[in-house]
Design an enzyme around this catalytic site. Structure first.
Site, PDB file in Angstrom:
ATOM      1  N   SER A 168      -9.839  -0.314   7.127  1.00 55.36           N
ATOM      2  CA  SER A 168      -9.223  -0.249   5.617  1.00 55.36           C
ATOM      3  C   SER A 168      -8.833  -1.472   4.863  1.00 55.36           C
ATOM      4  CB  SER A 168      -8.245   0.769   5.637  1.00 55.36           C
ATOM      5  OG  SER A 168      -8.866   2.042   5.784  1.00 55.36           O
ATOM      6  N   LYS A 179       0.762  -1.040  -0.126  1.00 55.15           N
ATOM      7  CA  LYS A 179      -0.025  -0.122  -0.045  1.00 55.15           C
ATOM      8  C   LYS A 179       0.839   1.202  -0.126  1.00 55.15           C
ATOM      9  CE  LYS A 179      -3.847   1.930   2.719  1.00 55.15           C
ATOM     10  NZ  LYS A 179      -4.809   1.691   3.790  1.00 55.15           N
ATOM     11  N   SER A 220      -9.665   2.012   2.526  1.00 49.79           N
ATOM     12  CA  SER A 220      -8.847   2.810   2.167  1.00 49.79           C
ATOM     13  C   SER A 220      -7.756   1.715   1.259  1.00 49.79           C
ATOM     14  CB  SER A 220      -8.025   3.693   2.942  1.00 49.79           C
ATOM     15  OG  SER A 220      -7.243   2.996   3.734  1.00 49.79           O
TER      16      SER A 220
END
Lengths: 489, 114
Positions: free
Chosen positions: A176, A77, A152
């Protein structure tokens, strides 16, 4: 790319049935073909990945052991520090930021033989539930590219679901990892707070932030978690507790399981299709010998209000560091402007709307006159939620809920923040209480001509990852048709 | 106390947060923020008088590590991300009136030459 487990793939590489280089080439080709549409990857490292694969193959040829993740293509990420490429956290503020160090998880995975193929998109600083709050464009859901991937960790979930890498490392402050895993039909684990070092994670809400894996299977999540977990002197909140042998324990058949299901889990605030799908999952657990205990958990309804005080409060403090001076976006200088004005303009230009909203919200709940009315109340509510879980876990191994009240929605469909925050209603409580939790694929929902993944969430006591993963794996094995379904499979 | 985020409140918060909100985005911003704050007032429904605040998921533990020196990051690595540098320094706008000297870059204590 064939959907295979990490251990099966690593075994194939180590036995010489395939090479790490072949797998990396296939992965890079798949990314090149699918990414323009999905926007899962922000950056890909083809040269470095091929070189790393060649080194793994060479070590195998020399009879060395290149580690338990030998050659496994993994993405990271965008809010987790890597010396490779940029670490932008989905923000214009850090658009060109290059980390001088690797996050502890990146170090550990690489040392175990994993190959970092690229950085994947996310909501700015992890603040979002859909993947749309990203300075580099929204990630699209591989099951229906008109829909969001969830956030997210949007790029992480989309990449794994589309076969663009075997696994991805995301982060979870209020859901997330679990939300996008649920929307994309993959497995996502938020470990217990402190189980995995946060060193190198771009800070959002430091008492809530956790790094966790997104994978195609429960076994893969266990494999990665075991490598990622453990004490790190560079993160004072990382636990010194011994890491259990998750892989072995996951495979052990156990005594009968007791699952708590909140009476309101089939809430009228959920999409009807979610309620139906959840009812089928509960029935399936019951039929396969799990004891289902209906519990009252009225405090769960206060999780969102608690979270949207605490997380912005911590964010407003954590994001103070972005002032445009030492790193990050700096506004063009204006003659006669004060340093303070330069800070404010740099921040105003560098942050997106949702990040600004949370900074302002956090500033509000911490400001004189409002601190006790909001922040202090949320800290107290946090205690009540924590204690309510403790009570429930006295008689249950884990709690079962839907991961989200809805399947993946259309891009642009949830424009107002309140509507968006509702996506997190099932997930925030595990962060508030510091529990471990995960989302598990549990079938598909037909909606407007699309088959969309549906995920269920398990929440378990702190440091009970092994029993949580065991429950998840039993479910996975008993419903093979439900899990690990990529859009093309 | 009035909890509404009127425009003066928005200005005050923006100043506290060192955040420039453009005038054309301010109206919509204020309205959405107000809605969010309204939703947070749900916490008032809870009986919280005798509850101990919980600041952290792992509260109650305060671990002190040994103070062992370790390798530091190189100055070059750290300066690589600075938006504006002059030599081995990060350049910032003048923060002291011109009467105090000509230096635009605050002098570092390390004697490093710019």
């Amino acid at each position: 790319m064939p959907q295979t487990t990490i251990s099966a793939y690593v075994e194939a590489v180590r036995s010489g049935r395939t090479t790490a280089r072949q797998m990396i080439d296939v992965t890079l080709g798949a990314i090149e073909a699918a990414n323009p549409k999905l926007n899962a990857y922000r950056e890909v490292f083809p040269e470095e990945a091929r070189a790393a694969a060649d080194r793994i193959d060479e070590r195998i040829a020399q009879g060395e052991n290149p580690g338990p993740l030998a050659g496994a293509p993994i993405s990271i990420k965008d809010n987790i520090a890597t010396t490779l490429g940029r670490t932008s956290a989905g923000s214009k503020m850090l658009a060109d930021y290059r980390s001088p160090f690797d996050a502890t998880v990146v170090e550990r995975l690489t040392k175990a033989g994993a190959i970092i193929v690229g950085k994947v998109q996310c909501d700015e600083f992890g603040m979002g539930s859909s993947g749309e709050n990203c300075a580099f464009g929204p990630t699209r859901n591989p099951h229906d590219d008109r829909r969001v991937a969830g956030g997210s960790s949007s790029g992480s979930a989309a990449a794994v679901a589309a076969g663009l890498g075997l696994a991805s490392i995301g982060s979870d402050t209020g859901g997330s990892v679990r939300l996008p895993a649920s929307f994309c039909g993959v497995v996502g684990v938020k470990p217990t707070y402190g189980r995995v070092s946060r060193y190198g994670l771009v800070a959002y809400g430091s008492s809530l932030d956790c790094i966790g894996p997104i994978t195609n299977s429960v076994a893969d999540a266990a494999t990665l978690l075991r490598i990622m977990a453990g004490h790190d002197p560079r993160d004072a909140t990382s636990s010194t507790r011994e890491v259990f042998d998750l892989v072995t324990e996951v495979d052990q058949p156990g005594r009968s399981i007791r699952l708590a299901v909140p009476k309101k889990a089939r809430s009228d605030q959920n999409d009807e299709a979610v309620n139906d799908a959840f009812a089928r999952v509960v029935d399936h657990f019951r039929e396969s010998g799990t004891e289902i205990i209906e519990v009252d958990f009225p405090l769960a309804d206060y999780g969102l209000a608690t979270y949207y005080v605490l997380a912005p409060a911590e964010a407003s403090s954590n994001l103070e560091r972005y002032d445009g001076i030492r790193y990050g976006h700096r506004a063009e200088p204006v003659t006669g402007e004060s340093l303070e004005e330069l800070y404010a303009r740099s921040r105003g230009e560098g942050f997106g709307e949702e990040v600004k909203r949370r900074i302002m919200l956090g500033t509000f709940v911490l400001s004189a006159g409002y601190h006790d009315a909001y922040y202090l109340k949320a800290l107290k509510a946090r205690r009540l939620i924590h204690d309510a879980f403790t009570d429930i876990f006295r008689s249950c191994d884990a709690m079962l809920t839907p991961t989200a009240a809805m399947p993946a929605f259309r891009i642009g469909e949830r424009a107002d923040p309140i509507h968006m925050y509702l996506c997190d209603r099932y997930t925030v409580n595990a962060n508030i209480a510091g529990l471990c939790a995960m989302s598990l694929p549990a079938g598909m929902i037909d909606l407007d001509g699309s088959a969309l993944p549906f995920g269920v969430q398990l929440q378990a006591p702190k440091f009970a990852e092994s029993s949580m993963l065991r429950i998840a794996q039993q479910f996975e094995q008993s419903r093979p048709s439900m899990v690990g379904r990529g859009p093309g499979s | 106390m009035n909890d509404s985020i009127a425009d003066n409140m928005l200005t005050r918060l923006a100043r506290l947060a060192r955040l420039r909100i453009d005038p054309d985005e301010a109206a919509g911003f204020s309205e959405k923020l107000e809605l969010v704050i309204e939703s947070l007032r749900r916490l008032n429904e809870l009986e919280l008088d005798d509850v101990e605040p919980m600041t952290h998921a792992d509260a109650g533990r305060n671990r002190l590590d040994e103070d062992e020196p370790g390798p530091a990051m190189s100055l070059d690595a750290l300066l690589r991300n600075a938006p504006v540098t002059e030599g081995r320094h990060i350049a910032v706008p003048r923060i002291i009136d011109s009467g105090s000297g000509d230096e635009q870059v605050p002098g570092g204590g390390d004697g490093g030459g710019a």
